[in-house]
Design an enzyme around this catalytic site. Structure first.
Site, PDB file in Angstrom:
ATOM      1  CG  ASP A   1      -1.940  -7.280  -0.083  1.00 49.40           C
ATOM      2  OD1 ASP A   1      -2.580  -7.426   1.166  1.00 49.40           O
ATOM      3  OD2 ASP A   1      -1.070  -6.541  -0.109  1.00 49.40           O
TER       4      ASP A   1
ATOM      5  CG  HIS B   1      -3.189  -9.391   5.102  1.00 52.43           C
ATOM      6  ND1 HIS B   1      -2.583  -8.467   6.072  1.00 52.43           N
ATOM      7  CD2 HIS B   1      -3.256  -8.735   4.036  1.00 52.43           C
ATOM      8  CE1 HIS B   1      -2.805  -7.224   5.660  1.00 52.43           C
ATOM      9  NE2 HIS B   1      -2.972  -7.501   4.256  1.00 52.43           N
TER      10      HIS B   1
ATOM     11  CG  HIS C   1       1.543  -6.954   4.280  1.00 54.93           C
ATOM     12  ND1 HIS C   1       1.676  -7.798   3.343  1.00 54.93           N
ATOM     13  CD2 HIS C   1       0.500  -6.121   4.148  1.00 54.93           C
ATOM     14  CE1 HIS C   1       0.348  -7.409   2.316  1.00 54.93           C
ATOM     15  NE2 HIS C   1      -0.226  -6.692   3.028  1.00 54.93           N
TER      16      HIS C   1
ATOM     17  NE  ARG D   1      -0.099   2.770  10.165  1.00 53.46           N
ATOM     18  CZ  ARG D   1      -0.638   2.140   8.898  1.00 53.46           C
ATOM     19  NH1 ARG D   1      -1.760   2.061   8.428  1.00 53.46           N
ATOM     20  NH2 ARG D   1       0.356   1.360   8.456  1.00 53.46           N
TER      21      ARG D   1
END
Length: 666
Positions: free
Chosen positions: A537, A535, A607, A617
């Site tokens: 931002d 996507h 990204h 994570r």
């Protein structure tokens, strides 16, 4: 009075292709077939769903094409060329009306000539029938047809999370290949244009030329069809027709202006991708822009000059293209005219604009968006342009502010623009403390409480905002020192990003979130999805069109983004940059404690995050804006809390009704 245009050899070709494809017979009403399909779906009679829904789609398309063929044919058969009196004018009007009614009835039948409800029309425009079809085909084990239906629906509904997941599942099925994922409703001119862009980007200029030329031919054909569809009944929203007592001339003027509005909006309609609100920037002129450079690469300078001159018809003052034209003229030793179809198109557009101004004044209504000038919705300052000379690069490489912060890779090394990878933004101790804070705040009731990720069913999601962390720290539910650290390190990151990219104005927080993703045990075998899909931002990524649409629901005010990682002791979870196709990976970042990746938030930096297949994570995700009007409210409140704490004040006011949006996490 009728205005008739001639486009030389183009319009006869268009008319021939439309008229030769005509068919005869009676059609079942598509709204009735659609209703039958929906009822069959809720009875779980999936074979009937397919039969009725495919019939509805076919009938809908045939009704539309019949209207186009009949209106164009009757218009060509009964012309205004020799009209000199009012009676002759109305004789042509009456003959056209009779011709169209008889033609359409002959092709579709009286049962398909009724007015269909607006709700049904909207369902077909939104491609809702394909949602039913993909579910029905799935139940019938026709995975190839289910994939095509799902893909077709998703093109017009790119924010539909469940359909996105369905598509990933279809891709993983044995016997399903990429050829099955076709857009059954793709518009030929847009399909050819997209194919041309891909060939152009790959350096296949000969193939790109063929596709762009085909796209232009399809565009002008689609323009004729769009205008024919405008010749039907019009809506008169500004007037109450129960009290409508205008004269005959005013009635004709009213209706003609409404038709003219509709025809003029075809410019916008043909440039809008399915599911989008905004048109592709500079869409029609961009064909000539790509072509002039592709012809230049093939050393076909005469064709390049024609296309460059055609582009300048739309943007007369464009410096880049003017330089290109001068280069071609000097090299060839002569000049060439723009293409005839482009000249005709612009002449008609100018005349329509003039007539619309007159019609709008008479009716006391405004010209709709996109109809009062070519540049109204394709601003020249934003349009794409292909020059023979390279553009100036954006600035970066400023000071890193803190001595311990280390530059690892710049934009060049990351194969993009406005990208940076830094290490040592955090210490090992700070990483551990923030990771513990994320778990503690979640246990205290904030964040996502370990619920399934909004992006994948194979991971859990948890996290906290700065304000909530400070609130819980003040209340003693989490260590206040840790909450303060969260605030401080995010400010540290903001200063580094602002300085490195050499920004001339203050970078403000738009949203800040401490977030952890945890792989769900037992759900990682044969996994092929992403932890977060590709996507951008501040715009809606459209890989098929190679575009990123800066419109809601995207956070269009975001300018820069950053991810500050807290750990690397997990499997998977790599951050990736891609091309606009959302497939070609241009750079990959392996998270570790203290590592930060920063980048501009637009379509230049698509990204995503690879699947986390084991472990957890954690990162601090930050989005920034240069517009102070869009500063993060929670951050402003957090600033006040920090000031109060620094002043050792015991007076704090908390807003406990703040919402966290899980849809835009990096």
């Amino acid at each position: 009075m009728d205005v008739h245009f001639s486009i030389g050899s183009i319009l006869p070709i268009v008319l021939q292709s439309l008229l030769l494809s005509s068919s005869y017979g009676s059609l079942e009403p598509f709204d009735l077939l659609y209703n039958n399909a929906v009822e069959a779906f809720y009875r779980s009679e999936y074979e009937d769903v397919v039969r009725f829904m495919e019939g509805a789609l076919s009938s809908y398309a045939e009704v539309r094409q019949s209207k186009v063929r009949c209106r164009i044919g009757c218009q060509d058969q009964h012309r205004f060329d020799s009209v000199s009196t009012d009676l002759q004018f109305f004789d042509v009007v009456l003959k056209r009306a009779s011709c169209q009614n008889e033609c359409i009835e002959e092709k579709v039948g009286t049962q398909s000539m009724h007015k269909v409800s607006e709700d049904v029309i909207q369902d077909f425009n939104r491609r809702i029938p394909y949602n039913y079809l993909q579910l029905a085909y799935q139940k019938l084990k026709h995975s190839d047809k289910a994939a095509a239906a799902a893909h077709t629906y998703f093109q017009a509904n790119p924010e539909h999370v469940e359909m996105d997941q369905n598509l990933e599942q279809y891709k993983a099925l044995e016997g399903t290949d990429l050829d099955h994922f076709v857009d059954r409703e793709a518009r030929p001119h847009q399909r050819s244009f997209s194919a041309g862009v891909k060939l152009y980007d790959s350096g296949d200029y000969e193939g790109a030329i063929a596709m762009f030329e085909e796209a232009l031919q399809e565009y002008y054909k689609a323009d004729v069809e769009c205008r024919a569809l405008c010749l039907g009944p019009q809506r008169f929203e500004e007037q109450d027709h129960l009290l409508y007592r205008y004269s005959l001339s005013e009635l004709i003027s009213d209706h003609f202006t409404q038709v003219l509005y509709c025809e003029h909006e075809c410019v916008r309609d043909l440039a809008v991708r399915p599911g989008r609100l905004s048109p592709m920037e500079n869409y029609l002129p961009l064909h000539y822009d790509y072509l002039q450079f592709a012809y230049f690469q093939m050393n076909m300078l005469e064709q390049a000059l024609e296309c460059a001159q055609s582009y300048l018809l739309f943007h007369e003052a464009d410096d880049f293209m003017t330089d290109n034209v001068e280069y071609y003229q000097e090299t060839l030793g002569r000049d060439l005219r723009p293409r005839e179809n482009a000249e005709w198109y612009l002449r008609r557009h100018k005349l329509e604009t003039e007539l619309l101004v007159i019609g709008s004044e008479n009716l006391r209504v405004e010209i709709p968006s996109g109809t009062n000038g070519w540049m109204e919705y394709v601003p020249i300052s934003e349009k794409k342009n292909i020059s023979l000379f390279p553009p100036q690069q954006l600035r970066e490489g400023g000071p890193l502010v803190y001595d311990n912060v280390q530059l690892v890779q710049d934009s060049l090394a990351l194969n993009g623009s406005q990208r940076v990878l830094l290490d040592n933004v955090l210490t090992v101790e700070e990483c551990a403390e923030l990771k513990h804070l994320a778990h503690t705040v979640t246990m205290a009731g904030d964040g996502y409480r370990g619920k399934t990720s909004p992006h994948t069913p194979n991971e859990r999601f948890e996290g906290a905002t700065v304000l909530k962390a400070l609130q819980y720290g003040y209340e003693g539910r989490v260590p206040l020192k840790s909450a303060r650290l969260f605030y401080d390190v995010s400010e540290r990151a903001r200063r580094v990003i602002e300085s490195y990219f050499l920004l001339n104005s203050t970078l403000h927080f738009s949203y800040t979130h401490l977030v952890c993703r945890t792989a769900i045990t037992g759900q990682q075998d044969h996994r092929n999805d992403l932890s977060h899909p590709i996507h951008a931002d501040n715009c809606l990524l459209d890989p098929e069109a190679n575009e990123c649409w800066k419109e809601p629901p995207a956070y269009t005010y975001r300018d820069y983004s950053a991810l500050l990682y807290l750990n690397g002791d997990f499997e998977g979870g790599e951050f990736i940059f891609t091309e606009m196709d959302a497939k070609t990976v241009t750079a990959q970042v392996k998270p570790k404690c203290g590592r930060m990746v920063g980048f501009s938030s637009g379509g230049e930096n698509p990204h995503g995050v690879r699947a986390v297949t084991r472990g957890q994570r954690c990162a601090v995700a930050m989005w920034f804006t240069l517009d102070p009007l869009f500063r993060e409210l929670e951050r402003l409140q957090a600033d006040e809390v920090i000031q109060a704490l620094d002043n050792q004040s015991s007076q704090s006011h908390w807003d406990t009704s703040l919402n966290i949006n899980p849809k835009d996490e990096l």
